[in-house]
Design a protein around this motif. Structure first.
Motif, PDB file in Angstrom:
ATOM      1  N   LEU A   1       0.834  -1.197   0.000  1.00  0.00           N
ATOM      2  CA  LEU A   1       0.000   0.000   0.000  1.00  0.00           C
ATOM      3  C   LEU A   1       0.872   1.251   0.000  1.00  0.00           C
ATOM      4  N   ASP A   2       1.972   1.199   0.734  1.00  0.00           N
ATOM      5  CA  ASP A   2       2.887   2.342   0.801  1.00  0.00           C
ATOM      6  C   ASP A   2       3.675   2.486  -0.498  1.00  0.00           C
ATOM      7  N   ASP A   3       4.030   1.347  -1.117  1.00  0.00           N
ATOM      8  CA  ASP A   3       4.812   1.375  -2.350  1.00  0.00           C
ATOM      9  C   ASP A   3       4.399   0.199  -3.225  1.00  0.00           C
ATOM     10  N   PRO A   4       3.411   0.396  -4.126  1.00  0.00           N
ATOM     11  CA  PRO A   4       2.958  -0.698  -4.987  1.00  0.00           C
ATOM     12  C   PRO A   4       4.048  -1.261  -5.892  1.00  0.00           C
ATOM     13  N   ALA A   5       5.153  -0.523  -6.067  1.00  0.00           N
ATOM     14  CA  ALA A   5       6.246  -1.000  -6.915  1.00  0.00           C
ATOM     15  C   ALA A   5       7.145  -1.999  -6.199  1.00  0.00           C
ATOM     16  N   ASP A   6       6.916  -2.223  -4.917  1.00  0.00           N
ATOM     17  CA  ASP A   6       7.730  -3.193  -4.162  1.00  0.00           C
ATOM     18  C   ASP A   6       7.637  -4.542  -4.868  1.00  0.00           C
ATOM     19  N   GLY A   7       8.764  -5.002  -5.397  1.00  0.00           N
ATOM     20  CA  GLY A   7       8.752  -6.205  -6.222  1.00  0.00           C
ATOM     21  C   GLY A   7       9.248  -7.455  -5.534  1.00  0.00           C
ATOM     22  N   ARG A   8       9.313  -7.445  -4.217  1.00  0.00           N
ATOM     23  CA  ARG A   8       9.795  -8.638  -3.514  1.00  0.00           C
ATOM     24  C   ARG A   8       8.927  -9.850  -3.842  1.00  0.00           C
ATOM     25  N   SER A   9       9.570 -10.969  -4.084  1.00  0.00           N
ATOM     26  CA  SER A   9       8.864 -12.198  -4.440  1.00  0.00           C
ATOM     27  C   SER A   9       8.277 -12.854  -3.193  1.00  0.00           C
ATOM     28  N   LEU A  10       7.455 -13.856  -3.434  1.00  0.00           N
ATOM     29  CA  LEU A  10       6.870 -14.622  -2.326  1.00  0.00           C
ATOM     30  C   LEU A  10       7.974 -15.217  -1.455  1.00  0.00           C
ATOM     31  N   GLU A  11       9.000 -15.752  -2.090  1.00  0.00           N
ATOM     32  CA  GLU A  11      10.097 -16.369  -1.343  1.00  0.00           C
ATOM     33  C   GLU A  11      10.863 -15.331  -0.528  1.00  0.00           C
ATOM     34  N   GLU A  12      11.080 -14.147  -1.093  1.00  0.00           N
ATOM     35  CA  GLU A  12      11.775 -13.085  -0.361  1.00  0.00           C
ATOM     36  C   GLU A  12      10.960 -12.631   0.848  1.00  0.00           C
ATOM     37  N   TRP A  13       9.644 -12.506   0.682  1.00  0.00           N
ATOM     38  CA  TRP A  13       8.807 -12.141   1.814  1.00  0.00           C
ATOM     39  C   TRP A  13       8.829 -13.226   2.887  1.00  0.00           C
ATOM     40  N   ALA A  14       8.826 -14.472   2.477  1.00  0.00           N
ATOM     41  CA  ALA A  14       8.862 -15.578   3.436  1.00  0.00           C
ATOM     42  C   ALA A  14      10.128 -15.525   4.279  1.00  0.00           C
ATOM     43  N   ARG A  15      11.261 -15.261   3.627  1.00  0.00           N
ATOM     44  CA  ARG A  15      12.513 -15.154   4.387  1.00  0.00           C
ATOM     45  C   ARG A  15      12.476 -13.950   5.325  1.00  0.00           C
ATOM     46  N   SER A  16      11.957 -12.834   4.835  1.00  0.00           N
ATOM     47  CA  SER A  16      11.922 -11.616   5.649  1.00  0.00           C
ATOM     48  C   SER A  16      11.036 -11.783   6.881  1.00  0.00           C
ATOM     49  N   LEU A  17       9.901 -12.467   6.723  1.00  0.00           N
ATOM     50  CA  LEU A  17       8.947 -12.617   7.825  1.00  0.00           C
ATOM     51  C   LEU A  17       9.179 -13.897   8.632  1.00  0.00           C
ATOM     52  N   GLU A  18      10.143 -14.701   8.166  1.00  0.00           N
ATOM     53  CA  GLU A  18      10.493 -15.950   8.845  1.00  0.00           C
ATOM     54  C   GLU A  18       9.294 -16.891   8.953  1.00  0.00           C
ATOM     55  N   ILE A  19       8.570 -16.996   7.859  1.00  0.00           N
ATOM     56  CA  ILE A  19       7.495 -17.977   7.725  1.00  0.00           C
ATOM     57  C   ILE A  19       7.645 -18.611   6.351  1.00  0.00           C
ATOM     58  N   SER A  20       6.926 -19.684   6.094  1.00  0.00           N
ATOM     59  CA  SER A  20       7.063 -20.361   4.810  1.00  0.00           C
ATOM     60  C   SER A  20       6.242 -19.665   3.736  1.00  0.00           C
ATOM     61  N   ASP A  21       6.668 -19.844   2.485  1.00  0.00           N
ATOM     62  CA  ASP A  21       5.892 -19.263   1.394  1.00  0.00           C
ATOM     63  C   ASP A  21       4.520 -19.910   1.290  1.00  0.00           C
ATOM     64  N   ARG A  22       4.398 -21.166   1.711  1.00  0.00           N
ATOM     65  CA  ARG A  22       3.089 -21.829   1.705  1.00  0.00           C
ATOM     66  C   ARG A  22       2.160 -21.178   2.724  1.00  0.00           C
ATOM     67  N   THR A  23       2.708 -20.760   3.856  1.00  0.00           N
ATOM     68  CA  THR A  23       1.890 -20.076   4.862  1.00  0.00           C
ATOM     69  C   THR A  23       1.360 -18.758   4.306  1.00  0.00           C
ATOM     70  N   ILE A  24       2.212 -18.008   3.619  1.00  0.00           N
ATOM     71  CA  ILE A  24       1.785 -16.744   3.015  1.00  0.00           C
ATOM     72  C   ILE A  24       0.690 -17.003   1.984  1.00  0.00           C
ATOM     73  N   THR A  25       0.907 -18.008   1.141  1.00  0.00           N
ATOM     74  CA  THR A  25      -0.073 -18.326   0.099  1.00  0.00           C
ATOM     75  C   THR A  25      -1.419 -18.690   0.715  1.00  0.00           C
ATOM     76  N   ARG A  26      -1.396 -19.562   1.716  1.00  0.00           N
ATOM     77  CA  ARG A  26      -2.657 -19.975   2.356  1.00  0.00           C
ATOM     78  C   ARG A  26      -3.334 -18.796   3.043  1.00  0.00           C
ATOM     79  N   ALA A  27      -2.540 -17.940   3.690  1.00  0.00           N
ATOM     80  CA  ALA A  27      -3.120 -16.808   4.413  1.00  0.00           C
ATOM     81  C   ALA A  27      -3.787 -15.829   3.450  1.00  0.00           C
ATOM     82  N   PHE A  28      -3.146 -15.543   2.310  1.00  0.00           N
ATOM     83  CA  PHE A  28      -3.767 -14.650   1.321  1.00  0.00           C
ATOM     84  C   PHE A  28      -5.047 -15.261   0.772  1.00  0.00           C
TER      85      PHE A  28
END
Length: 291
Positions: free
Chosen positions: A183-210
C-alpha cells in the motif's frame, strides 16, 4: 495502516501525496434539519484531499468526475472512478481520499424515507439518468412536488453494479506487513520467497493466508492493488509508461496485460484519450443518445 511519506499513519490506503489537505467530515444534512429524503451537493478539491475516518447518521452515495476517490471501509479499499459510485450505509465508519481537481459529488439519503437498504458498502452504477436526477436534486429552488417526483425516480433507478470492485485487506498479522508495504509502495517487487525469508514464515503459509483472507493468491492480490492505484494515476493524467514504471512493471506491455486481466480492457480503451472519461461512461452515454 499504510505510512505516509512523512511517516504519518493514513486510513489504510496509499502513501499520502505532498500537499494533501486533511479534512474532517462536514456538518451532516440532518444537522441542518433538512425535510428532504435526498440531499445532494458537489465540491471540487483543488489539491489531493483526505477525509479522516467518520460515519454519518444518513446513507451516503458518493461519485466523482474528472478524477478518482479511494475509500477505506474496515478491511476493504474501494476505488471510485467515473461511471461508478459508492453507497455507504448509515453508521459505517469510512475514510476517503480524492485526487486533485476531481468533482466530488455526494448525496445523503434519510434512512426512514429510503425504501431499500444495502446493509454494506456497495459499488453503484452511475448511469447518466441517475447522475442527472441527483444533480437536479442539488438545486435549492425545487418545490415539494417536483422534489418528491425526482426522489421517487432515483429510488427506482439506483442499482448496485454487477461488479463490486474492492480490494480486500488481509487482516492477518502474519501477512499484514506485506499489505502495508505494498500500500505504501505498490512497486515493491519482492517475491513470495523473499517475503517468506523476511517474515520468517514459509511461502506456503503466506499463500494460504492470502487465499483464506482475500480469496486471491499473493500475486493476484498485488496485481489487484496495482490496478486500483493505476486508476488513480491514469485519471490524474499520467501516461501508461509512467504508470507502468511507478507500479514496478519492467515493460508497459506487462502493465497493460495486468490491467486487462483485472478490468477486462486496456487502459487506453478504459480512458478516453481526449478527456479521460472511462469507457463505461462513454458507452452508457452513447446508448442513451442512440435510444
Amino acid at each position: 495502516m499504510a505510512r505516509s511519506s512523512c511517516g504519518e499513519a493514513t486510513p489504510g490506503m496509499w502513501r499520502r501525496e505532498a500537499g494533501t489537505a486533511l479534512r474532517r467530515a462536514e456538518a451532516l444534512p440532518e444537522e441542518r434539519s433538512t425535510p428532504h429524503a435526498i440531499v445532494a451537493g458537489v465540491q471540487i478539491p483543488h489539491v489531493p484531499t483526505e477525509w479522516a475516518p467518520h460515519a454519518h447518521a444518513m446513507h451516503e452515495l458518493v461519485w466523482v468526475r474528472g478524477g478518482t476517490l479511494t475509500s477505506r471501509v474496515a478491511d476493504r479499499v474501494f476505488t471510485v472512478f467515473e461511471g461508478s459510485g459508492l453507497w455507504m450505509p448509515a453508521g459505517v465508519v469510512h475514510g476517503g481520499r480524492a485526487t486533485a481537481g476531481a468533482e466530488f459529488h455526494d448525496a445523503f439519503f434519510a434512512p426512514d424515507r429510503t425504501p431499500f437498504a444495502f446493509g454494506e458498502p456497495k459499488a453503484i452504477t452511475m448511469t447518466p439518468l441517475l447522475e442527472s436526477l441527483l444533480t437536479h436534486l442539488s438545486r435549492t429552488d425545487l418545490d415539494t412536488e417536483a422534489r418528491a417526483r425526482a426522489e421517487s425516480v432515483v429510488f427506482d433507478v439506483l442499482q448496485p453494479s454487477e461488479r463490486q470492485f474492492a480490494l480486500h485487506l488481509p487482516g492477518d498479522a502474519r501477512i499484514d506487513p506485506i499489505a502495508e508495504a505494498l500500500l505504501d509502495d505498490p512497486a515493491d517487487g519482492r517475491s513470495l520467497e523473499e517475503w517468506a525469508r523476511s517474515l520468517e514464515i514459509s511461502d506456503r503459509t503466506i499463500t494460504r493466508a492470502f487465499r483464506h483472507t482475500t480469496g486471491l493468491s499473493f500475486a493476484q492480490w498485488r496485481q489487484m492493488l496495482r490496478v486500483h492505484r493505476a486508476l488513480m494515476l491514469l485519471s490524474d493524467g499520467f501516461d501508461v509508461t509512467t504508470v507502468s514504471e511507478t507500479l514496478g512493471y519492467r515493460q508497459p506491455s506487462s502493465f497493460i496485460a495486468a490491467f486487462r486481466r483485472v478490468m477486462g480492457t486496456t487502459p487506453g480503451a478504459f480512458f478516453d484519450p481526449a478527456d479521460g472519461t472511462p469507457g463505461s461512461v462513454r458507452n452508457a452515454v452513447s446508448d442513451v443518445q442512440n435510444a
